[in-house]
Design a protein around this motif. Structure first.
Motif, mmCIF file in Angstrom:
data_model
loop_
_atom_site.group_PDB
_atom_site.id
_atom_site.type_symbol
_atom_site.label_atom_id
_atom_site.label_comp_id
_atom_site.label_asym_id
_atom_site.label_seq_id
_atom_site.Cartn_x
_atom_site.Cartn_y
_atom_site.Cartn_z
ATOM 1 N N GLU A 118 34.560 36.605 31.082
ATOM 2 C CA GLU A 118 34.006 37.825 31.682
ATOM 3 C C GLU A 118 32.863 38.340 30.804
ATOM 4 O O GLU A 118 33.053 38.609 29.621
ATOM 5 N N LYS A 119 31.681 38.473 31.391
ATOM 6 C CA LYS A 119 30.490 38.811 30.622
ATOM 7 C C LYS A 119 30.362 40.293 30.300
ATOM 8 O O LYS A 119 29.706 40.660 29.340
ATOM 9 N N PHE A 120 30.964 41.134 31.101
ATOM 10 C CA PHE A 120 30.636 42.545 31.021
ATOM 11 C C PHE A 120 31.708 43.419 30.401
ATOM 12 O O PHE A 120 31.506 44.615 30.273
ATOM 13 N N ASN A 121 32.850 42.841 30.031
ATOM 14 C CA ASN A 121 33.908 43.708 29.546
ATOM 15 C C ASN A 121 34.816 42.967 28.568
ATOM 16 O O ASN A 121 35.547 42.059 28.958
ATOM 17 N N GLY A 122 34.778 43.378 27.327
ATOM 18 C CA GLY A 122 35.620 42.779 26.302
ATOM 19 C C GLY A 122 37.099 43.019 26.533
ATOM 20 O O GLY A 122 37.935 42.189 26.169
ATOM 21 N N VAL A 123 37.446 44.141 27.152
ATOM 22 C CA VAL A 123 38.852 44.427 27.439
ATOM 23 C C VAL A 123 39.396 43.406 28.432
ATOM 24 O O VAL A 123 40.502 42.881 28.256
ATOM 25 N N CYS A 124 38.609 43.084 29.452
ATOM 26 C CA CYS A 124 39.040 42.067 30.432
ATOM 27 C C CYS A 124 39.223 40.715 29.748
ATOM 28 O O CYS A 124 40.217 40.022 29.993
ATOM 29 N N ARG A 125 38.294 40.350 28.878
ATOM 30 C CA ARG A 125 38.414 39.081 28.153
ATOM 31 C C ARG A 125 39.670 39.060 27.298
ATOM 32 O O ARG A 125 40.416 38.080 27.283
#
Length: 168
Positions: A118-125
């Protein structure tokens, strides 16, 4: 707001009930996977208007980039929050429900692997990365519960991992 709260509640209820939550996974997992896969609609474009911190809706910002000019960045922040809630619930279910998650492991792993990048959110990663090991463990436990030897159970997760890795 209600849908977002429901995504969170599902994970919390599942984490408290553990394997007893298994009968509810069938109707619960597909909407969680859909929410975890939602498009955040990111875009960047030249902006004619002036630089300002945000549009007020939390979904766009115009910034001045040296040598480029004013650029408008837009993203559906509601979708990002929905992804986070769904991934958090998937993590909770994979950890708490164990082998009961096994039948859904191929679909869950595919979604998690897509979200690891996921490029836009470190929490999602981070959530997706954290859920991978418990999901794979659940798949192995499920296969063993179906009578597979440990080696066969481990081998049963290899195709889903290879498919997910090549898809990323």
């Amino acid at each position: 707001q209600l849908a977002r709260a429901a995504l969170t509640a599902v994970g919390r209820i599942g984490s408290h009930l553990g394997p007893d939550f298994a009968p509810f996974l069938g109707p619960i997992v597909p909407p969680l996977l859909a929410a975890a896969s939602v498009n955040v609609d990111f875009s960047a474009s030249q902006a004619e208007d002036e630089v300002h911190p945000s549009s007020g809706d939390g979904k766009s910002v115009v910034v001045s980039l040296s040598g480029v000019g004013n650029v408008r960045f837009q993203m559906n922040t509601d979708a990002v929050t929905e992804k986070q809630e769904a991934l958090s619930s998937l993590l909770d279910l994979c950890v708490s429900c164990g082998a009961a998650v096994g039948p859904f492991a191929p679909q869950i792993v595919a979604v998690l692997m897509a979200q690891v990048s996921e490029k836009f959110n470190g929490v999602c990663r981070a959530l997706a990365s954290s859920a991978l090991a418990p999901c794979i463990k659940a798949a192995v436990e499920y296969a063993q519960g179906q009578g597979a030897t440990e080696a066969a159970a481990v081998a049963s997760v290899a195709p889903m991992l290879l498919a997910s890795i090549t898809a990323v």
